[in-house]
Design a protein around this motif. Structure first.
Motif, short mmCIF file in Angstrom:
data_model
loop_
_atom_site.label_atom_id
_atom_site.label_comp_id
_atom_site.label_asym_id
_atom_site.label_seq_id
_atom_site.Cartn_x
_atom_site.Cartn_y
_atom_site.Cartn_z
N LEU A 54 32.20 39.63 44.43
CA LEU A 54 33.42 39.02 44.96
C LEU A 54 34.40 38.86 43.80
O LEU A 54 34.46 37.83 43.13
N THR A 55 35.13 39.93 43.52
CA THR A 55 36.17 39.94 42.49
C THR A 55 37.34 40.67 43.12
O THR A 55 37.21 41.82 43.51
N LEU A 56 38.47 39.98 43.26
CA LEU A 56 39.59 40.57 44.01
C LEU A 56 40.91 39.89 43.64
O LEU A 56 40.91 38.80 43.08
N PRO A 57 42.04 40.53 43.97
CA PRO A 57 43.34 39.92 43.72
C PRO A 57 43.83 39.15 44.96
O PRO A 57 44.01 39.74 46.02
N VAL A 58 44.02 37.85 44.83
CA VAL A 58 44.56 37.04 45.92
C VAL A 58 46.08 37.19 45.92
O VAL A 58 46.71 37.23 44.87
N SER A 59 46.69 37.31 47.12
CA SER A 59 48.15 37.40 47.22
C SER A 59 48.77 36.07 46.79
O SER A 59 48.44 35.02 47.33
N ARG A 66 38.05 47.22 37.61
CA ARG A 66 38.76 46.94 36.35
C ARG A 66 38.75 45.45 36.02
O ARG A 66 38.57 45.06 34.87
N LEU A 67 38.93 44.61 37.05
CA LEU A 67 38.87 43.17 36.81
C LEU A 67 37.48 42.75 36.35
O LEU A 67 37.34 41.86 35.50
N GLN A 68 36.45 43.37 36.91
CA GLN A 68 35.08 43.04 36.47
C GLN A 68 34.94 43.29 34.97
O GLN A 68 34.32 42.50 34.25
N GLN A 69 35.55 44.37 34.49
CA GLN A 69 35.46 44.67 33.05
C GLN A 69 36.23 43.65 32.22
O GLN A 69 35.79 43.26 31.14
N VAL A 70 37.39 43.21 32.73
CA VAL A 70 38.21 42.28 31.96
C VAL A 70 37.62 40.86 32.03
O VAL A 70 37.62 40.13 31.04
N LEU A 83 50.16 38.37 42.04
CA LEU A 83 48.75 38.48 42.39
C LEU A 83 47.92 37.56 41.49
O LEU A 83 48.25 37.37 40.32
N ALA A 84 46.84 37.02 42.06
CA ALA A 84 45.96 36.12 41.32
C ALA A 84 44.53 36.67 41.35
O ALA A 84 43.84 36.53 42.36
N PRO A 85 44.08 37.30 40.28
CA PRO A 85 42.69 37.76 40.22
C PRO A 85 41.72 36.58 40.33
O PRO A 85 41.92 35.56 39.67
N VAL A 86 40.71 36.74 41.16
CA VAL A 86 39.68 35.71 41.34
C VAL A 86 38.31 36.37 41.27
O VAL A 86 38.14 37.50 41.73
N THR A 87 37.35 35.67 40.67
CA THR A 87 35.97 36.15 40.70
C THR A 87 35.05 34.99 41.03
O THR A 87 35.27 33.87 40.56
N MET A 88 34.04 35.25 41.88
CA MET A 88 33.06 34.23 42.25
C MET A 88 31.66 34.79 42.10
O MET A 88 31.35 35.87 42.61
#
Length: 365
Positions: free
Chosen positions: A56-61, A45-49, A200-205
């Motif tokens: 590497l797309t994930l929510p950091v605590s 879902r984050l990839q779409q947004v 949560l902090a969404p991050v993408t690399m």
């Protein structure tokens, strides 16, 4: 005390009802297969947004600042040079986080309340071709200014300098195209336009950033915020234990993203645009001024100066105490003379604008 608050500040914003409802689901262990399946769904879902295919797309605590620290810690080594665009409080914070990590900071400045010229950032990279990273805030939350990102990514893609974008207030609110704009890394926060609670902090690399992280000469200086370790924890099979992440917050973010995608990413951008413009046309009628120039004014976060002679702090306190409406005060150069009004996520509605302007009109009378 008002039981219900209407959150119209710079964040947290009003969460979607689905995101709040999700908080009541049973807690799962941090290595439970069901929890890790939720994380994988969040990634999709984050990839779409984010508009990216980055693996590497994930929510950091942690909140948006943990996303910022994770990207800096993972991409910078002591002695590296970073170019930072500074036209507000969060540009300043980028400089401070980089400095504390031992990087040499090259500042590219524009006055608070005005956008940074992308050509100035590109010129700074040409003058410092050895720079590891160039960092810029897409949506400067302190002034309501939108910075242009697209021209920078195109220019940097021909160099060894990575483009890192702060999308804390941008993601889900205004156009952001990670792949099309050639952004190497970006981070955001759950509590703004994504319509979930903070935490949560969404991050993408992208591939260039992942390659840089893997080629480091020294370990990432933060164990907790090491994006390589987080990737192995959340997305590798089998997962490698890293820390006790919250299934509760993951459920909530996933639900907020689900609601956003159901409406449609571009439709949500259009809704924020429409509501932001509605607020920005109403404010001058009440004697308020708009700080950002029209061409670079964010719709989801409006920085506004108060009518002459009004004490912003006491008016803001009355707005909260008498009407249960939260707005933010000014930061830095605008402290004591401006408000920051967020129309983000679930709060980006005509009703929010009418409720706020009606309450302010009554207070001014």
């Amino acid at each position: 005390m008002h039981e219900d608050r209407l959150l119209l500040g710079p964040g947290p914003s009003e969460p979607y009802p689905e995101a709040m409802e999700a908080l009541t689901r049973p807690v799962l262990g941090h290595l439970d297969p069901e929890y890790l399946a939720v994380i994988r769904e969040i990634r999709e879902r984050l990839q779409q947004v984010f508009r990216t295919t980055n693996e590497l797309t994930l929510p950091v605590s942690g909140t948006g600042s943990s996303g910022m620290e994770a990207c800096f810690a993972s991409l910078l080594e002591v002695g590296d040079t970073i170019i930072v665009g500074v036209n507000g409080y969060f540009g300043e914070r980028l400089c401070e986080v980089a400095r504390r990590g031992g990087a040499e900071v090259v500042r590219v400045e524009a006055p608070w309340g005005t956008p940074i010229d992308p050509a100035d950032l590109v010129a700074a990279q040409q003058a410092n071709p050895h720079a590891a990273v160039l960092a810029v805030v897409a949506a400067e939350t302190s002034t309501g200014v939108r910075n242009d990102i697209a021209p920078i990514g195109e220019a940097l893609s021909q160099t060894d300098t990575l483009l890192l974008v702060d999308a804390v207030t941008a993601l889900g609110g205004t156009q952001l195209e990670i792949d099309a704009w050639k952004v190497d890394a970006s981070y955001s926060a759950s509590q703004k336009c994504l319509g979930a609670p903070p935490g949560l902090a969404p991050v993408t690399m992208g591939p260039r950033a992942v390659a840089r992280m893997k080629a480091r000469k020294t370990p990432v200086r933060s164990f907790y915020l090491d994006l390589g370790l987080l990737h192995e924890y959340f997305l590798a099979s089998p997962p490698t234990y890293h820390h006790t992440a919250s299934s509760t917050l993951a459920y909530s973010l996933n639900a907020g993203l689900g609601r956003l995608l159901e409406e449609g990413v571009e439709q949500v951008w259009a809704r924020h645009e429409r509501i932001g413009r509605m607020l920005q046309s109403a404010l001058p009628e009440l004697g308020f001024g708009l700080i950002a120039p029209d061409s670079h004014r964010l719709p989801q976060l409006t920085a506004t100066t108060l009518p002459d002679g009004l004490d912003e702090g006491s008016l803001r306190k009355r707005l909260l105490g008498e009407y249960g409406i939260e707005v933010g005060g000014g930061l830095g150069a605008f402290a004591g003379r401006a408000w920051r009004i967020g129309m983000m996520g679930h709060a980006a509605t005509e009703r929010s604008v009418v409720t706020l302007t009606g309450a302010v009109r009554e207070l001014l009378a």
